[in-house]
Design a protein around this motif. Structure first.
Motif, PDB file in Angstrom:
ATOM      1  N   VAL A  10      16.486  64.420  82.039  1.00  0.00           N
ATOM      2  CA  VAL A  10      16.360  65.118  83.306  1.00  0.00           C
ATOM      3  C   VAL A  10      17.156  64.354  84.358  1.00  0.00           C
ATOM      4  N   LEU A  11      18.119  65.021  84.957  1.00  0.00           N
ATOM      5  CA  LEU A  11      18.933  64.438  86.011  1.00  0.00           C
ATOM      6  C   LEU A  11      18.302  64.817  87.340  1.00  0.00           C
ATOM      7  N   SER A  12      17.931  63.816  88.130  1.00  0.00           N
ATOM      8  CA  SER A  12      17.290  64.058  89.428  1.00  0.00           C
ATOM      9  C   SER A  12      18.305  63.853  90.536  1.00  0.00           C
ATOM     10  N   LEU A  13      18.479  64.903  91.329  1.00  0.00           N
ATOM     11  CA  LEU A  13      19.450  64.933  92.405  1.00  0.00           C
ATOM     12  C   LEU A  13      18.709  65.061  93.729  1.00  0.00           C
ATOM     13  N   ALA A  14      19.407  64.860  94.838  1.00  0.00           N
ATOM     14  CA  ALA A  14      18.761  64.988  96.146  1.00  0.00           C
ATOM     15  C   ALA A  14      19.754  65.448  97.206  1.00  0.00           C
ATOM     16  N   ASP A  15      19.206  66.140  98.188  1.00  0.00           N
ATOM     17  CA  ASP A  15      19.935  66.524  99.390  1.00  0.00           C
ATOM     18  C   ASP A  15      19.005  66.213 100.547  1.00  0.00           C
ATOM     19  N   GLU A  16      19.271  65.086 101.216  1.00  0.00           N
ATOM     20  CA  GLU A  16      18.389  64.553 102.255  1.00  0.00           C
ATOM     21  C   GLU A  16      16.989  64.369 101.672  1.00  0.00           C
ATOM     22  N   ASN A  17      15.988  65.103 102.150  1.00  0.00           N
ATOM     23  CA  ASN A  17      14.620  64.911 101.681  1.00  0.00           C
ATOM     24  C   ASN A  17      14.188  65.912 100.614  1.00  0.00           C
TER      25      ASN A  17
ATOM     26  N   GLY B  55      14.445  67.121  96.696  1.00  0.00           N
ATOM     27  CA  GLY B  55      14.828  66.722  95.351  1.00  0.00           C
ATOM     28  C   GLY B  55      15.031  67.925  94.452  1.00  0.00           C
ATOM     29  N   TYR B  56      15.807  67.729  93.389  1.00  0.00           N
ATOM     30  CA  TYR B  56      16.095  68.795  92.443  1.00  0.00           C
ATOM     31  C   TYR B  56      16.359  68.141  91.092  1.00  0.00           C
ATOM     32  N   GLY B  57      15.567  68.489  90.086  1.00  0.00           N
ATOM     33  CA  GLY B  57      15.747  67.941  88.752  1.00  0.00           C
ATOM     34  C   GLY B  57      16.217  69.010  87.793  1.00  0.00           C
ATOM     35  N   ILE B  58      17.181  68.648  86.933  1.00  0.00           N
ATOM     36  CA  ILE B  58      17.697  69.608  85.959  1.00  0.00           C
ATOM     37  C   ILE B  58      17.750  68.961  84.575  1.00  0.00           C
ATOM     38  N   PRO B  59      17.374  69.727  83.545  1.00  0.00           N
ATOM     39  CA  PRO B  59      17.573  69.224  82.185  1.00  0.00           C
ATOM     40  C   PRO B  59      19.068  69.209  81.904  1.00  0.00           C
ATOM     41  N   ILE B  60      19.519  68.174  81.219  1.00  0.00           N
ATOM     42  CA  ILE B  60      20.962  68.043  81.022  1.00  0.00           C
ATOM     43  C   ILE B  60      21.249  67.280  79.736  1.00  0.00           C
ATOM     44  N   SER B  61      22.362  67.612  79.106  1.00  0.00           N
ATOM     45  CA  SER B  61      22.858  66.847  77.964  1.00  0.00           C
ATOM     46  C   SER B  61      23.906  65.873  78.467  1.00  0.00           C
ATOM     47  N   TYR B  62      24.010  64.734  77.799  1.00  0.00           N
ATOM     48  CA  TYR B  62      24.984  63.732  78.207  1.00  0.00           C
ATOM     49  C   TYR B  62      25.465  62.940  77.000  1.00  0.00           C
ATOM     50  N   GLY B  63      26.614  62.339  77.161  1.00  0.00           N
ATOM     51  CA  GLY B  63      27.114  61.357  76.216  1.00  0.00           C
ATOM     52  C   GLY B  63      27.203  60.032  76.954  1.00  0.00           C
ATOM     53  N   TYR B  64      26.790  58.947  76.315  1.00  0.00           N
ATOM     54  CA  TYR B  64      26.774  57.643  76.976  1.00  0.00           C
ATOM     55  C   TYR B  64      27.808  56.729  76.343  1.00  0.00           C
ATOM     56  N   ASP B  65      28.626  56.116  77.168  1.00  0.00           N
ATOM     57  CA  ASP B  65      29.635  55.154  76.729  1.00  0.00           C
ATOM     58  C   ASP B  65      29.179  53.759  77.147  1.00  0.00           C
ATOM     59  N   PRO B  66      28.583  52.973  76.233  1.00  0.00           N
ATOM     60  CA  PRO B  66      28.054  51.662  76.615  1.00  0.00           C
ATOM     61  C   PRO B  66      29.129  50.661  77.036  1.00  0.00           C
ATOM     62  N   THR B  67      30.374  50.876  76.615  1.00  0.00           N
ATOM     63  CA  THR B  67      31.429  49.934  77.004  1.00  0.00           C
ATOM     64  C   THR B  67      31.777  50.029  78.476  1.00  0.00           C
ATOM     65  N   THR B  68      31.550  51.202  79.083  1.00  0.00           N
ATOM     66  CA  THR B  68      31.843  51.379  80.505  1.00  0.00           C
ATOM     67  C   THR B  68      30.587  51.596  81.347  1.00  0.00           C
ATOM     68  N   SER B  69      29.419  51.663  80.698  1.00  0.00           N
ATOM     69  CA  SER B  69      28.143  51.973  81.373  1.00  0.00           C
ATOM     70  C   SER B  69      28.229  53.281  82.147  1.00  0.00           C
ATOM     71  N   ARG B  70      28.827  54.281  81.498  1.00  0.00           N
ATOM     72  CA  ARG B  70      28.943  55.596  82.118  1.00  0.00           C
ATOM     73  C   ARG B  70      28.463  56.676  81.163  1.00  0.00           C
ATOM     74  N   CYS B  71      27.834  57.686  81.735  1.00  0.00           N
ATOM     75  CA  CYS B  71      27.481  58.896  80.999  1.00  0.00           C
ATOM     76  C   CYS B  71      28.503  59.958  81.345  1.00  0.00           C
ATOM     77  N   VAL B  72      28.764  60.834  80.403  1.00  0.00           N
ATOM     78  CA  VAL B  72      29.639  61.962  80.640  1.00  0.00           C
ATOM     79  C   VAL B  72      28.769  63.215  80.673  1.00  0.00           C
ATOM     80  N   ILE B  73      28.940  63.998  81.718  1.00  0.00           N
ATOM     81  CA  ILE B  73      28.159  65.213  81.917  1.00  0.00           C
ATOM     82  C   ILE B  73      29.126  66.374  82.143  1.00  0.00           C
ATOM     83  N   GLN B  74      28.905  67.463  81.416  1.00  0.00           N
ATOM     84  CA  GLN B  74      29.657  68.691  81.640  1.00  0.00           C
ATOM     85  C   GLN B  74      28.750  69.638  82.417  1.00  0.00           C
TER      86      GLN B  74
END
Length: 154
Positions: free
Chosen positions: A24-31, A33-52
């Motif tokens: 679940v990706l939790s986003l915000a706009d000021e006060n 919140g908005y959470g969305i289910p999401i798929s991701y790929g994680y690259d541990p060498t760069t500590s980044r997730c890729v999200i489409q």
């Protein structure tokens, strides 16, 4: 009822996070919140997730993607009150260029993201597709207190 569990070692939290591919990706706009289910790929060498991101042009999801400065991505596995694991990553979203998608991001995403069904996700001319990197600043994990024999994750 189980207790609140115990902290995971940093390496174990990262392995669990990398093994999941959805959360679940939790986003915000000021006060707000908005959470969305999401798929991701994680690259541990760069500590980044890729999200489409696949969304309608005027969607609430797209609006929150554009306004969120700090976001969290939570993934978990729950079997019982004493047998569970969770990991929470905090960081920021960055749009990816077409070149970044072609050279590394798409491979990370499609190799690791859970439940990605590309033909269905891309149908319809009114949907917009954009690629983002979730740059992980911190990653923590917790687990239930039931004895775990290995660090192999589902």
């Amino acid at each position: 009822m189980g207790d609140i569990g115990e902290d995971m070692a940093e390496q174990m939290a990262e392995q669990f996070f990398a093994s999941r591919g959805h959360g679940v990706l939790s986003l915000a706009d000021e006060n707000t919140g908005y959470g969305i289910p999401i798929s991701y790929g994680y690259d541990p060498t760069t500590s980044r997730c890729v999200i489409q991101l696949v969304s309608e042009p005027e969607s609430q999801k797209r609006s929150f993607f554009e306004t969120s400065e700090t976001v969290t991505l939570t993934t978990y596995d729950y079997d019982s009150n004493d047998n569970w694991q969770s990991a929470i990553a905090t960081g920021s979203l960055v749009s990816l260029s077409d070149e970044e998608v072609a050279t590394w991001a798409a491979a990370v995403y499609f190799n690791q993201a859970a439940q990605t069904d590309t033909p269905v996700r891309q149908e319809g001319s009114d949907r917009e597709i954009s690629w983002h990197a979730f740059e992980v600043d911190s990653l923590t994990g917790r687990q239930g207190t039931e004895e775990r024999g290995s660090t192999t994750f589902k």
